[in-house]
Design an enzyme around this catalytic site. Structure first.
Site, PDB file in Angstrom:
ATOM      1  N   TYR A  20       0.834  -1.214   0.000  1.00 61.56           N
ATOM      2  CA  TYR A  20       0.000   0.000   0.000  1.00 61.56           C
ATOM      3  C   TYR A  20       0.867   1.263   0.000  1.00 61.56           C
ATOM      4  CZ  TYR A  20      -3.726  -3.150   1.787  1.00 61.56           C
ATOM      5  OH  TYR A  20      -4.616  -4.164   1.989  1.00 61.56           O
ATOM      6  N   HIS A  44       0.815 -11.607   2.001  1.00 67.00           N
ATOM      7  CA  HIS A  44      -0.273 -10.875   1.338  1.00 67.00           C
ATOM      8  C   HIS A  44      -1.044 -11.725   0.319  1.00 67.00           C
ATOM      9  CE1 HIS A  44      -1.427  -6.463   0.254  1.00 67.00           C
ATOM     10  NE2 HIS A  44      -2.456  -7.266   0.097  1.00 67.00           N
TER      11      HIS A  44
END
Ligand code: A2P
Length: 300
Positions: A52, A107
């Site tokens: 992010y 992730h």
């Protein structure tokens, strides 16, 4: 509020609602503002990721709030393609600039050449970075990839974070995770911007019945079935609504459970990682992901 915390298989407690810190392409949402609003509204769980690119903002905002570190639960995630898990973890910790990470997730199963090897490195962190990471987990694992990973686990993942909402209940994943004492948390729990869920006739009716909003009904349903939620909003009113959840009746739960039986109300709503040209998710076919071939476009 239905449940304020779930207990992880490590004994740590995770707040059932957290702020999803992926705020779109840079500049799309203002995370600093979102964090400030959320901390004031009482959020104590923040979900970010190396990918992010905003771990520094998350850490800065928590420190600026003066909320004690012990009251805050911080999740971050290993970026895909990192074979050096320990170095990647250290970079995240440094960017967050906090003493420890509550939950560190792989992730994607695409993390490295082999998610089993990657998980072994994640497990090592519990020794080599003792006290710096409290729990480890995974994200975007299906029944297929879970069944491939679990036989190799010395440490069972504490969490599996997946897309889930009434249009994608993922019953099989949730059931398998429950069986192994893995808490499921849901990203895209509202269906992202312009979500069809928030205009769904059944959801709207239940919001009327309960004097709440479609957003609250949607999130309450997940929490009530034991799934944590990671909504995002930079709007003060909606951010406050999203942590003010309710208990739905059995009948209301049933009506929401049935929504996705209608093919027009079933599908993935997070389109960020999906490439329609190749019909792949980050380079993997739907079959390899173990994801049902739900047309992304159908419910959007
Ligand atoms: P906004 O920031 O203007 O509130 P998701 O968390 O599934 O990615 O969804 C985020 C989207 O849902 C954002 O567009 C956000 O817009 C909107 N949103 C967040 N909370 C609510 C709510 N309670 N009711 C309606 N829309 C909401």
């Amino acid at each position: 509020m239905v449940t304020e915390f779930f207990t992880l298989n490590t004994g740590e407690r995770i707040p059932a609602v957290g702020l999803g810190c992926w705020m779109g392409s840079p500049g799309a949402f203002d995370l600093r503002k979102g964090m400030e609003i959320a901390l004031k509204a009482g959020y104590r769980h923040f979900d970010t990721a190396a990918l992010y690119g905003n771990e520094d903002v998350v850490g800065d905002s928590i420190r600026a709030s003066n909320v004690p570190r012990s009251e805050v639960f911080v999740t971050t995630k290993l970026a895909n393609g990192r074979n050096d898990v320990q170095a990647a973890f250290d970079e995240s910790l440094k960017k967050l600039n906090i003493d420890y990470i509550d939950l560190y997730l792989m992730h994607w199963p695409q993390a490295t050449d082999s998610f089993v090897n990657c998980w072994k490195q994640m497990e090592n962190l519990l020794e080599t970075r003792k006290g710096k990471v409290k729990s480890i987990g995974i994200s975007n694992f299906s029944v297929k990839t879970l069944n491939e990973l679990l036989p190799h686990c010395k440490v069972i993942p504490a969490v599996n974070q997946i897309e889930s909402h009434p249009y994608l209940p993922e019953w099989d994943v949730v059931d398998l995770c429950k069986k192994h004492n893995i808490v499921v948390t849901a990203y895209t729990p509202l269906g992202q911007a312009n979500s069809p869920i928030l205009k769904d006739a059944d959801i709207m009716r239940i919001a009327e019945e309960t004097h709440t909003t479609p957003g609250q009904v949607t999130l309450s349903w997940n929490v009530q079935r034991g799934v944590g939620v990671l909504p995002k909003s930079t709007n003060e009113t909606r951010a406050a609504q999203n942590i003010d959840l309710i208990t739905l009746s059995e009948d209301q739960m049933d009506r929401i459970n049935k929504i996705s039986e209608n093919p027009a109300r079933f599908g993935r709503l997070n389109k960020i990682v999906y490439d329609p040209a190749s019909d792949q998710v980050l380079g993997w076919s739907m079959e390899k992901m173990g994801w049902e071939k739900t047309p992304y476009h159908r419910a959007a």
